[in-house]
Write an enzyme that holds these catalytic residues in place. Sequence first.
Site, PDB file in Angstrom:
ATOM      1  N   HIS A 127       7.185  86.266  46.953  1.00  0.00           N
ATOM      2  CA  HIS A 127       7.220  87.039  45.715  1.00  0.00           C
ATOM      3  C   HIS A 127       8.590  87.701  45.565  1.00  0.00           C
ATOM      4  O   HIS A 127       9.047  88.417  46.453  1.00  0.00           O
ATOM      5  CB  HIS A 127       6.111  88.093  45.781  1.00  0.00           C
ATOM      6  CG  HIS A 127       5.883  88.833  44.499  1.00  0.00           C
ATOM      7  ND1 HIS A 127       5.147  88.323  43.452  1.00  0.00           N
ATOM      8  CD2 HIS A 127       6.289  90.062  44.104  1.00  0.00           C
ATOM      9  CE1 HIS A 127       5.103  89.206  42.468  1.00  0.00           C
ATOM     10  NE2 HIS A 127       5.797  90.274  42.829  1.00  0.00           N
ATOM     11  N   ASP A 176      10.845  90.171  43.281  1.00  0.00           N
ATOM     12  CA  ASP A 176      10.758  91.211  42.255  1.00  0.00           C
ATOM     13  C   ASP A 176      12.115  91.448  41.611  1.00  0.00           C
ATOM     14  O   ASP A 176      13.000  92.078  42.194  1.00  0.00           O
ATOM     15  CB  ASP A 176      10.256  92.509  42.894  1.00  0.00           C
ATOM     16  CG  ASP A 176       8.767  92.461  43.195  1.00  0.00           C
ATOM     17  OD1 ASP A 176       7.992  92.132  42.276  1.00  0.00           O
ATOM     18  OD2 ASP A 176       8.383  92.749  44.341  1.00  0.00           O
ATOM     19  N   GLY A 190       0.812  95.433  44.137  1.00  0.00           N
ATOM     20  CA  GLY A 190       1.098  96.858  44.304  1.00  0.00           C
ATOM     21  C   GLY A 190       0.062  97.568  45.155  1.00  0.00           C
ATOM     22  O   GLY A 190      -1.113  97.632  44.803  1.00  0.00           O
ATOM     23  N   GLY A 191       0.501  98.046  46.307  1.00  0.00           N
ATOM     24  CA  GLY A 191      -0.397  98.848  47.144  1.00  0.00           C
ATOM     25  C   GLY A 191      -1.481  98.061  47.848  1.00  0.00           C
ATOM     26  O   GLY A 191      -2.463  98.634  48.331  1.00  0.00           O
ATOM     27  N   GLY A 233       8.130  99.051  39.769  1.00  0.00           N
ATOM     28  CA  GLY A 233       9.453  99.648  39.985  1.00  0.00           C
ATOM     29  C   GLY A 233       9.794  99.809  41.451  1.00  0.00           C
ATOM     30  O   GLY A 233      10.949  99.662  41.832  1.00  0.00           O
ATOM     31  N   PHE A 234       8.799 100.100  42.251  1.00  0.00           N
ATOM     32  CA  PHE A 234       9.077 100.373  43.661  1.00  0.00           C
ATOM     33  C   PHE A 234       7.966  99.824  44.543  1.00  0.00           C
ATOM     34  O   PHE A 234       6.802  99.827  44.146  1.00  0.00           O
ATOM     35  CB  PHE A 234       9.209 101.889  43.894  1.00  0.00           C
ATOM     36  CG  PHE A 234      10.323 102.491  43.088  1.00  0.00           C
ATOM     37  CD1 PHE A 234      11.635 102.457  43.558  1.00  0.00           C
ATOM     38  CD2 PHE A 234      10.078 103.051  41.842  1.00  0.00           C
ATOM     39  CE1 PHE A 234      12.680 102.976  42.807  1.00  0.00           C
ATOM     40  CE2 PHE A 234      11.107 103.568  41.083  1.00  0.00           C
ATOM     41  CZ  PHE A 234      12.412 103.543  41.560  1.00  0.00           C
ATOM     42  N   GLY A 235       8.349  99.430  45.761  1.00  0.00           N
ATOM     43  CA  GLY A 235       7.359  99.043  46.755  1.00  0.00           C
ATOM     44  C   GLY A 235       6.777 100.280  47.410  1.00  0.00           C
ATOM     45  O   GLY A 235       7.251 101.403  47.196  1.00  0.00           O
ATOM     46  N   GLY A 236       5.742 100.094  48.187  1.00  0.00           N
ATOM     47  CA  GLY A 236       5.202 101.180  48.996  1.00  0.00           C
ATOM     48  C   GLY A 236       4.411 102.234  48.237  1.00  0.00           C
ATOM     49  O   GLY A 236       4.203 103.338  48.745  1.00  0.00           O
ATOM     50  N   MET A 294      14.238  93.320  38.880  1.00  0.00           N
ATOM     51  CA  MET A 294      14.151  94.560  38.086  1.00  0.00           C
ATOM     52  C   MET A 294      15.503  94.854  37.444  1.00  0.00           C
ATOM     53  O   MET A 294      16.546  94.676  38.074  1.00  0.00           O
ATOM     54  CB  MET A 294      13.757  95.726  38.982  1.00  0.00           C
ATOM     55  CG  MET A 294      12.478  95.495  39.770  1.00  0.00           C
ATOM     56  SD  MET A 294      11.956  96.981  40.631  1.00  0.00           S
ATOM     57  CE  MET A 294      10.613  96.336  41.629  1.00  0.00           C
ATOM     58  N   SER A 315       6.208  90.171  49.281  1.00  0.00           N
ATOM     59  CA  SER A 315       7.341  90.545  48.422  1.00  0.00           C
ATOM     60  C   SER A 315       8.575  90.854  49.258  1.00  0.00           C
ATOM     61  O   SER A 315       8.559  91.764  50.088  1.00  0.00           O
ATOM     62  CB  SER A 315       6.991  91.759  47.569  1.00  0.00           C
ATOM     63  OG  SER A 315       8.164  92.211  46.925  1.00  0.00           O
ATOM     64  N   MET A 357      10.590  91.876  35.971  1.00  0.00           N
ATOM     65  CA  MET A 357      10.357  93.203  35.380  1.00  0.00           C
ATOM     66  C   MET A 357      11.609  93.559  34.601  1.00  0.00           C
ATOM     67  O   MET A 357      12.389  94.437  34.984  1.00  0.00           O
ATOM     68  CB  MET A 357      10.050  94.219  36.487  1.00  0.00           C
ATOM     69  CG  MET A 357       8.625  94.065  37.022  1.00  0.00           C
ATOM     70  SD  MET A 357       8.408  94.800  38.651  1.00  0.00           S
ATOM     71  CE  MET A 357       9.026  93.458  39.643  1.00  0.00           C
ATOM     72  N   MET A 361      -0.857  94.368  37.543  1.00  0.00           N
ATOM     73  CA  MET A 361      -0.180  95.373  38.369  1.00  0.00           C
ATOM     74  C   MET A 361      -1.196  96.427  38.796  1.00  0.00           C
ATOM     75  O   MET A 361      -1.961  96.929  37.971  1.00  0.00           O
ATOM     76  CB  MET A 361       0.944  96.048  37.578  1.00  0.00           C
ATOM     77  CG  MET A 361       2.152  95.176  37.279  1.00  0.00           C
ATOM     78  SD  MET A 361       2.909  94.403  38.718  1.00  0.00           S
ATOM     79  CE  MET A 361       3.297  95.808  39.756  1.00  0.00           C
ATOM     80  N   GLY A 406       3.977  93.763  49.985  1.00  0.00           N
ATOM     81  CA  GLY A 406       5.324  94.058  50.462  1.00  0.00           C
ATOM     82  C   GLY A 406       5.258  94.785  51.788  1.00  0.00           C
ATOM     83  O   GLY A 406       5.329  94.181  52.866  1.00  0.00           O
TER      84      GLY A 406
HETATM   85  C1  DX5 Z   1       6.324  96.753  42.412  1.00  0.00           C
HETATM   86  C2  DX5 Z   1       6.579  95.301  42.758  1.00  0.00           C
HETATM   87  C3  DX5 Z   1       5.746  94.854  43.885  1.00  0.00           C
HETATM   88  C4  DX5 Z   1       6.052  95.522  45.206  1.00  0.00           C
HETATM   89  C5  DX5 Z   1       4.809  95.539  46.039  1.00  0.00           C
HETATM   90  O1  DX5 Z   1       7.043  97.077  41.277  1.00  0.00           O
HETATM   91  O2  DX5 Z   1       6.325  94.470  41.658  1.00  0.00           O
HETATM   92  O3  DX5 Z   1       5.800  93.445  44.053  1.00  0.00           O
HETATM   93  O4  DX5 Z   1       7.075  94.897  45.908  1.00  0.00           O
HETATM   94  O5  DX5 Z   1       5.067  96.273  47.182  1.00  0.00           O
HETATM   95  P1  DX5 Z   1       3.909  96.955  48.035  1.00  0.00           P
HETATM   96  O6  DX5 Z   1       3.026  95.841  48.493  1.00  0.00           O
HETATM   97  O7  DX5 Z   1       4.665  97.620  49.148  1.00  0.00           O
HETATM   98  O8  DX5 Z   1       3.205  97.922  47.136  1.00  0.00           O
HETATM   99 ZN    ZN Z   2       5.991  92.201  41.973  1.00  0.00          ZN
END
Ligand code: DX5
Ligand code: ZN
Length: 216
Positions: free
Chosen positions: A33, A35, A176-177, A142-145, A37, A8, A68, A137, A197
């Site tokens: 990927h 994302d 995610g994660g 909403g957020f990475g990490g 938003m 991502s 998203m 999911m 990501g």
């Molecule tokens: C979350 C995104 C994911 C995100 C994954 O809302 O849809 O694609 O970038 O990031 P990681 O792998 O860091 O959880």
């Molecule tokens: Zn995603």
Amino acid sequence: MAAKVSPSILSADFTDFADALKMLDEAGADMIHCDVMDGMFVQNITFGQPTIRALRKRTQTTLDVHLMICDPIRYIDEFASAGADIITVHAEACTHLHRAIQMIKAHGIKAGVSINPATSPECLRYVMDDVDLILCMSVNPGFGGQKFIPATLAKLRTVREMIDASGRDIMLEVDGGVNLENAAEIRAAGADVLVAGNAVFTHADPAEAIRVIRGE
Ligand code: DX5
Ligand code: ZN
């Protein structure tokens, strides 16, 4: 068939996507990927169709576009013309999910449906004949990490059974994660496309991270 990794670019330096694409292509990413938003369906705002158009000019690799956004039907034609190879919409964000899938497929590209961690896969049952990809999911989007939600594993197994029963070639993607430690159990639960990501972008050797997540 071996699993695929879709890093991502949400975890990339936003001032230098060209460099991120070059790095990912050299590292052997199977897809990119993206994302998208809107600050409504999810709290965060990232980028839109102009960015997808710009990325398209810099890579031949499959652009895996994860929308998203609320009512994604409004923007499907624009994202398809911008160069997306896969467009995934959220079941929770669509009043007319079946129509959204048909709109994506009308562009000759792959149609994905994503569900949030708390959403039952039952909403996928009557679109199994139409969909090319199901995205489960494994964090609240909403957020990475963020940290992987373990209950997702049971859902992956259920969706894998639904896909196998359909007899169709449907990708099962998880997002995610995902990291180098949990990738094996995610693949074992039936996922065949793993989004990553932070696990790829923070690794000293992204190519190695991709190989481990893929299960090589
Ligand atoms: C979350 C995104 C994911 C995100 C994954 O809302 O849809 O694609 O970038 O990031 P990681 O792998 O860091 O959880
Ligand atoms: Zn995603």
